[in-house]
Design a protein around this motif. Structure first.
Motif, PDB file in Angstrom:
ATOM      1  N   ILE A  61       0.861  -1.174   0.000  1.00 15.07           N
ATOM      2  CA  ILE A  61       0.000   0.000   0.000  1.00 15.07           C
ATOM      3  C   ILE A  61       0.901   1.228   0.000  1.00 15.07           C
ATOM      4  O   ILE A  61       1.896   1.271   0.718  1.00 15.07           O
ATOM      5  CB  ILE A  61      -0.904   0.013   1.250  1.00 15.07           C
ATOM      6  CG1 ILE A  61      -1.821  -1.210   1.256  1.00 15.07           C
ATOM      7  CG2 ILE A  61      -1.716   1.307   1.333  1.00 15.07           C
ATOM      8  CD1 ILE A  61      -2.606  -1.391   2.543  1.00 15.07           C
ATOM      9  N   VAL A  62       0.569   2.220  -0.816  1.00 13.15           N
ATOM     10  CA  VAL A  62       1.301   3.479  -0.834  1.00 13.15           C
ATOM     11  C   VAL A  62       0.327   4.571  -0.409  1.00 13.15           C
ATOM     12  O   VAL A  62      -0.804   4.639  -0.895  1.00 13.15           O
ATOM     13  CB  VAL A  62       1.875   3.780  -2.238  1.00 13.15           C
ATOM     14  CG1 VAL A  62       2.465   5.171  -2.295  1.00 13.15           C
ATOM     15  CG2 VAL A  62       2.923   2.750  -2.617  1.00 13.15           C
ATOM     16  N   THR A  63       0.796   5.426   0.490  1.00 12.15           N
ATOM     17  CA  THR A  63      -0.024   6.532   0.972  1.00 12.15           C
ATOM     18  C   THR A  63       0.524   7.855   0.447  1.00 12.15           C
ATOM     19  O   THR A  63       1.660   7.921  -0.029  1.00 12.15           O
ATOM     20  CB  THR A  63      -0.028   6.581   2.510  1.00 12.15           C
ATOM     21  OG1 THR A  63       1.301   6.890   2.962  1.00 12.15           O
ATOM     22  CG2 THR A  63      -0.497   5.252   3.105  1.00 12.15           C
ATOM     23  N   LYS A  64      -0.282   8.898   0.559  1.00  8.62           N
ATOM     24  CA  LYS A  64       0.190  10.236   0.175  1.00  8.62           C
ATOM     25  C   LYS A  64       1.413  10.601   1.000  1.00  8.62           C
ATOM     26  O   LYS A  64       2.351  11.213   0.496  1.00  8.62           O
ATOM     27  CB  LYS A  64      -0.915  11.280   0.373  1.00  8.62           C
ATOM     28  CG  LYS A  64      -1.977  11.220  -0.694  1.00  8.62           C
ATOM     29  CD  LYS A  64      -3.003  12.320  -0.510  1.00  8.62           C
ATOM     30  CE  LYS A  64      -4.076  12.232  -1.583  1.00  8.62           C
ATOM     31  NZ  LYS A  64      -5.131  13.227  -1.409  1.00  8.62           N
ATOM     32  N   ARG A  65       1.417  10.210   2.251  1.00 10.44           N
ATOM     33  CA  ARG A  65       2.561  10.491   3.124  1.00 10.44           C
ATOM     34  C   ARG A  65       3.817   9.789   2.609  1.00 10.44           C
ATOM     35  O   ARG A  65       4.908  10.375   2.627  1.00 10.44           O
ATOM     36  CB  ARG A  65       2.226  10.051   4.541  1.00 10.44           C
ATOM     37  CG  ARG A  65       3.264  10.418   5.540  1.00 10.44           C
ATOM     38  CD  ARG A  65       2.822  10.045   6.932  1.00 10.44           C
ATOM     39  NE  ARG A  65       3.757  10.613   7.883  1.00 10.44           N
ATOM     40  CZ  ARG A  65       3.580  10.625   9.153  1.00 10.44           C
ATOM     41  NH1 ARG A  65       2.492  10.115   9.673  1.00 10.44           N
ATOM     42  NH2 ARG A  65       4.476  11.155   9.948  1.00 10.44           N
ATOM     43  N   ASP A  66       3.688   8.547   2.158  1.00 10.46           N
ATOM     44  CA  ASP A  66       4.835   7.826   1.582  1.00 10.46           C
ATOM     45  C   ASP A  66       5.415   8.596   0.400  1.00 10.46           C
ATOM     46  O   ASP A  66       6.633   8.716   0.257  1.00 10.46           O
ATOM     47  CB  ASP A  66       4.421   6.426   1.092  1.00 10.46           C
ATOM     48  CG  ASP A  66       3.975   5.494   2.198  1.00 10.46           C
ATOM     49  OD1 ASP A  66       4.430   5.651   3.351  1.00 10.46           O
ATOM     50  OD2 ASP A  66       3.169   4.591   1.890  1.00 10.46           O
ATOM     51  N   ILE A  67       4.536   9.103  -0.452  1.00 10.10           N
ATOM     52  CA  ILE A  67       4.975   9.842  -1.629  1.00 10.10           C
ATOM     53  C   ILE A  67       5.687  11.124  -1.217  1.00 10.10           C
ATOM     54  O   ILE A  67       6.752  11.455  -1.742  1.00 10.10           O
ATOM     55  CB  ILE A  67       3.785  10.134  -2.569  1.00 10.10           C
ATOM     56  CG1 ILE A  67       3.278   8.810  -3.172  1.00 10.10           C
ATOM     57  CG2 ILE A  67       4.183  11.111  -3.669  1.00 10.10           C
ATOM     58  CD1 ILE A  67       1.982   8.935  -3.941  1.00 10.10           C
ATOM     59  N   MET A  68       5.137  11.842  -0.251  1.00  6.29           N
ATOM     60  CA  MET A  68       5.757  13.088   0.213  1.00  6.29           C
ATOM     61  C   MET A  68       7.142  12.823   0.809  1.00  6.29           C
ATOM     62  O   MET A  68       8.092  13.563   0.540  1.00  6.29           O
ATOM     63  CB  MET A  68       4.877  13.785   1.254  1.00  6.29           C
ATOM     64  CG  MET A  68       3.563  14.307   0.701  1.00  6.29           C
ATOM     65  SD  MET A  68       3.815  15.551  -0.579  1.00  6.29           S
ATOM     66  CE  MET A  68       3.124  14.746  -1.984  1.00  6.29           C
ATOM     67  N   HIS A  69       7.287  11.747   1.583  1.00  2.00           N
ATOM     68  CA  HIS A  69       8.593  11.397   2.157  1.00  2.00           C
ATOM     69  C   HIS A  69       9.598  11.064   1.053  1.00  2.00           C
ATOM     70  O   HIS A  69      10.753  11.483   1.113  1.00  2.00           O
ATOM     71  CB  HIS A  69       8.469  10.217   3.130  1.00  2.00           C
ATOM     72  CG  HIS A  69       7.927  10.594   4.459  1.00  2.00           C
ATOM     73  ND1 HIS A  69       8.629  11.314   5.386  1.00  2.00           N
ATOM     74  CD2 HIS A  69       6.724  10.346   5.019  1.00  2.00           C
ATOM     75  CE1 HIS A  69       7.895  11.493   6.468  1.00  2.00           C
ATOM     76  NE2 HIS A  69       6.725  10.918   6.270  1.00  2.00           N
TER      77      HIS A  69
END
Length: 80
Positions: A61-69
């Motif tokens: 699972i990828v979250t918006k937070r993962d992308i921002m990091h």
């Protein structure tokens, strides 16, 4: 949605009855921007990553937070 479950009934509420039906999916070869666009289209904060050979197999699972990091890390690497 989980936040709408009556607290007195939460012990017998099934996850199937509260699951979000509008979560989109991505495959490993797609970009972070592709994933972010899909999240924005369905107004969610995550996408499921599926195996392209076996789309019933969840890879993660990828979250918006993962992308921002990831973007912040890339930016700091290119600066330093």
């Amino acid at each position: 949605e989980a936040t709408k479950v009556d607290k007195t009934q939460s012990w017998k509420t099934t996850v199937g009855s509260i699951a979000r039906p509008n979560i989109d999916v991505c495959y490993p070869g797609e970009t972070a921007l592709d994933a972010f666009r899909k999240m924005s289209q369905v107004e969610t904060g995550r996408v499921l990553i599926l195996d392209p050979v076996n789309p019933k197999k969840l890879l993660g699972i990828v979250t918006k937070r993962d992308i921002m990091h990831a973007l912040a890390k890339k930016a700091s690497e290119s600066i330093g």
